[in-house]
Design an enzyme around this catalytic site. Structure first.
Site, PDB file in Angstrom:
ATOM      1  N   LYS A  46       0.815  -1.201   0.000  1.00 54.62           N
ATOM      2  CA  LYS A  46       0.000   0.000   0.000  1.00 54.62           C
ATOM      3  C   LYS A  46       0.854   1.258   0.000  1.00 54.62           C
ATOM      4  O   LYS A  46       0.395   2.329  -0.329  1.00 54.62           O
ATOM      5  CB  LYS A  46      -0.898   0.025   1.249  1.00 54.62           C
ATOM      6  CG  LYS A  46      -1.820  -1.155   1.380  1.00 54.62           C
ATOM      7  CD  LYS A  46      -2.568  -1.067   2.748  1.00 54.62           C
ATOM      8  CE  LYS A  46      -3.307  -2.341   3.017  1.00 54.62           C
ATOM      9  NZ  LYS A  46      -3.852  -2.335   4.403  1.00 54.62           N
ATOM     10  N   GLY A  47       2.119   1.114   0.407  1.00 56.52           N
ATOM     11  CA  GLY A  47       2.951   2.284   0.686  1.00 56.52           C
ATOM     12  C   GLY A  47       3.100   3.287  -0.443  1.00 56.52           C
ATOM     13  O   GLY A  47       3.274   4.479  -0.194  1.00 56.52           O
ATOM     14  N   GLU A 102       7.400   2.351  -6.510  1.00 59.60           N
ATOM     15  CA  GLU A 102       7.604   1.808  -5.161  1.00 59.60           C
ATOM     16  C   GLU A 102       7.827   2.962  -4.176  1.00 59.60           C
ATOM     17  O   GLU A 102       8.293   4.044  -4.561  1.00 59.60           O
ATOM     18  CB  GLU A 102       8.823   0.861  -5.218  1.00 59.60           C
ATOM     19  CG  GLU A 102       9.281   0.275  -3.912  1.00 59.60           C
ATOM     20  CD  GLU A 102       8.263  -0.633  -3.220  1.00 59.60           C
ATOM     21  OE1 GLU A 102       7.142  -0.155  -2.969  1.00 59.60           O
ATOM     22  OE2 GLU A 102       8.603  -1.785  -2.893  1.00 59.60           O
ATOM     23  N   ASP A 106      14.949  -0.725   0.563  1.00 59.61           N
ATOM     24  CA  ASP A 106      15.754  -0.876   1.773  1.00 59.61           C
ATOM     25  C   ASP A 106      16.815  -1.951   1.504  1.00 59.61           C
ATOM     26  O   ASP A 106      17.877  -1.658   0.943  1.00 59.61           O
ATOM     27  CB  ASP A 106      14.805  -1.244   2.915  1.00 59.61           C
ATOM     28  CG  ASP A 106      15.482  -1.278   4.277  1.00 59.61           C
ATOM     29  OD1 ASP A 106      16.605  -0.812   4.402  1.00 59.61           O
ATOM     30  OD2 ASP A 106      14.853  -1.783   5.239  1.00 59.61           O
ATOM     31  N   PHE A 155      13.816   4.210  10.247  1.00 61.52           N
ATOM     32  CA  PHE A 155      12.477   3.786   9.860  1.00 61.52           C
ATOM     33  C   PHE A 155      11.591   5.012   9.675  1.00 61.52           C
ATOM     34  O   PHE A 155      11.492   5.863  10.557  1.00 61.52           O
ATOM     35  CB  PHE A 155      11.870   2.840  10.902  1.00 61.52           C
ATOM     36  CG  PHE A 155      10.648   2.159  10.384  1.00 61.52           C
ATOM     37  CD1 PHE A 155      10.758   1.045   9.563  1.00 61.52           C
ATOM     38  CD2 PHE A 155       9.397   2.652  10.671  1.00 61.52           C
ATOM     39  CE1 PHE A 155       9.628   0.433   9.042  1.00 61.52           C
ATOM     40  CE2 PHE A 155       8.254   2.044  10.164  1.00 61.52           C
ATOM     41  CZ  PHE A 155       8.374   0.929   9.344  1.00 61.52           C
ATOM     42  N   ASP A 162       3.642   3.395   6.345  1.00 60.48           N
ATOM     43  CA  ASP A 162       2.982   3.135   7.627  1.00 60.48           C
ATOM     44  C   ASP A 162       3.878   2.396   8.604  1.00 60.48           C
ATOM     45  O   ASP A 162       4.947   1.903   8.238  1.00 60.48           O
ATOM     46  CB  ASP A 162       1.758   2.238   7.402  1.00 60.48           C
ATOM     47  CG  ASP A 162       2.174   0.786   7.156  1.00 60.48           C
ATOM     48  OD1 ASP A 162       3.082   0.569   6.327  1.00 60.48           O
ATOM     49  OD2 ASP A 162       1.630  -0.129   7.801  1.00 60.48           O
ATOM     50  N   ARG A 168      -0.051   6.814   7.550  1.00 62.37           N
ATOM     51  CA  ARG A 168       0.008   6.943   6.098  1.00 62.37           C
ATOM     52  C   ARG A 168      -0.401   8.335   5.629  1.00 62.37           C
ATOM     53  O   ARG A 168      -0.014   8.801   4.565  1.00 62.37           O
ATOM     54  CB  ARG A 168      -0.910   5.915   5.427  1.00 62.37           C
ATOM     55  CG  ARG A 168      -0.461   4.477   5.565  1.00 62.37           C
ATOM     56  CD  ARG A 168      -1.225   3.601   4.571  1.00 62.37           C
ATOM     57  NE  ARG A 168      -1.155   2.195   4.936  1.00 62.37           N
ATOM     58  CZ  ARG A 168      -0.168   1.360   4.588  1.00 62.37           C
ATOM     59  NH1 ARG A 168       0.826   1.807   3.874  1.00 62.37           N
ATOM     60  NH2 ARG A 168      -0.189   0.097   4.947  1.00 62.37           N
TER      61      ARG A 168
HETATM   62  P1  5GP Z   1      13.242  -4.246   1.161  1.00 62.51           P
HETATM   63  O1  5GP Z   1      12.791  -5.554   0.591  1.00 62.51           O
HETATM   64  O2  5GP Z   1      13.908  -3.359   0.148  1.00 62.51           O
HETATM   65  O3  5GP Z   1      14.077  -4.433   2.388  1.00 62.51           O
HETATM   66  O4  5GP Z   1      11.968  -3.534   1.730  1.00 62.51           O
HETATM   67  C1  5GP Z   1      11.062  -2.931   0.927  1.00 62.51           C
HETATM   68  C2  5GP Z   1       9.763  -2.731   1.646  1.00 62.51           C
HETATM   69  O5  5GP Z   1       9.938  -2.656   3.056  1.00 62.51           O
HETATM   70  C3  5GP Z   1       9.149  -1.419   1.232  1.00 62.51           C
HETATM   71  O6  5GP Z   1       8.316  -1.571   0.136  1.00 62.51           O
HETATM   72  C4  5GP Z   1       8.387  -1.024   2.483  1.00 62.51           C
HETATM   73  O7  5GP Z   1       7.122  -1.611   2.454  1.00 62.51           O
HETATM   74  C5  5GP Z   1       9.175  -1.636   3.615  1.00 62.51           C
HETATM   75  N1  5GP Z   1      10.074  -0.652   4.254  1.00 62.51           N
HETATM   76  C6  5GP Z   1      11.417  -0.595   4.181  1.00 62.51           C
HETATM   77  N2  5GP Z   1      11.892   0.443   4.892  1.00 62.51           N
HETATM   78  C7  5GP Z   1      10.819   1.064   5.441  1.00 62.51           C
HETATM   79  C8  5GP Z   1      10.662   2.212   6.256  1.00 62.51           C
HETATM   80  O8  5GP Z   1      11.598   2.909   6.668  1.00 62.51           O
HETATM   81  N3  5GP Z   1       9.380   2.544   6.590  1.00 62.51           N
HETATM   82  C9  5GP Z   1       8.296   1.814   6.172  1.00 62.51           C
HETATM   83  N4  5GP Z   1       7.094   2.236   6.567  1.00 62.51           N
HETATM   84  N5  5GP Z   1       8.420   0.738   5.390  1.00 62.51           N
HETATM   85  C10 5GP Z   1       9.664   0.353   5.028  1.00 62.51           C
END
Ligand code: 5GP
Length: 182
Positions: A46-47, A102, A106, A155, A162, A168
């Site tokens: 949803k982000g 996206e 991260d 974070f 969220d 959000r």
């Molecule tokens: P990755 O697979 O790159 O580690 O993570 C990607 C997903 O993790 C993003 O689409 C998001 O949903 C979540 N995510 C990563 N870092 C953050 C953050 O700082 N805040 C939030 N709310 N979601 C995060």
């Protein structure tokens, strides 16, 4: 503004004015790069919903939009590395120019998985547009063709992002600070 949740506060990291400006710039670049070709935006729920809604309005191309929901985080604030498709696309991307929209990259695990998965579905081209990039925790390289902001390993919530479905609606991207943290 809604009152904060007990034991938590938020601190703006990227202000809504900066976001608005960047989204406009990204929209213009995408418009120029795709040279009037039809483009499908795949919004990762949803982000990315808020970013995608603003970005789409700055793209002057014949676009269609489709939505996917992936899970990698569960209730925690750290990636599990396990990616599951919770909602798949409604339409085929075969023979289409596709841009994944996206919220944040991260570790890169989620997009790395998704990129390979969508590539196998036969798009004419496949690119990624992310609002935020946290390069410090990258585990796998992800080709980010369009990027809004690089941020430190913190974070963040707001502008669609969220924690447990909260925050959000904040207009800024904010650092989430829990009691006892700096
Ligand atoms: P990755 O697979 O790159 O580690 O993570 C990607 C997903 O993790 C993003 O689409 C998001 O949903 C979540 N995510 C990563 N870092 C953050 C953050 O700082 N805040 C939030 N709310 N979601 C995060």
């Amino acid at each position: 503004m809604a009152p904060p949740y007990p034991g938590e506060r938020t601190e703006p990291l990227v202000m809504h004015e900066q976001i608005a400006h960047k989204v406009e710039v990204l929209g213009r670049r995408i418009t120029v790069d795709y040279e009037q070709k039809p483009l499908t935006l795949i919004v990762i729920l949803k982000g990315a919903f808020m970013f995608a809604a603003d970005l789409a309005r700055h793209i002057d191309l014949p676009i269609t939009m489709d939505f996917m929901a992936l899970s990698s985080y569960g209730e925690s604030t750290r990636s599990s590395g396990i990616v599951k498709i919770q909602k798949d696309l409604d339409h085929s991307v075969d023979g289409r120019h596709v841009l994944i929209v996206e919220d944040i990259v991260d570790t890169g695990l989620t997009l790395n998985y998704l990129f390979g998965h969508l590539k196998a579905r036969g798009p004419l081209s496949l690119r990624i547009c992310t609002l935020l990039d946290k390069p410090e925790r990258r585990k796998v390289a992800v080709p980010m063709h369009y990027k809004g902001f690089e941020i430190p390993d913190q974070f963040v919530v707001g502008y669609g992002l969220d924690v447990d479905e909260r925050y959000r609606n904040l207009p800024d991207v904010c650092r989430l600070i829990r009691e006892g943290e700096a």
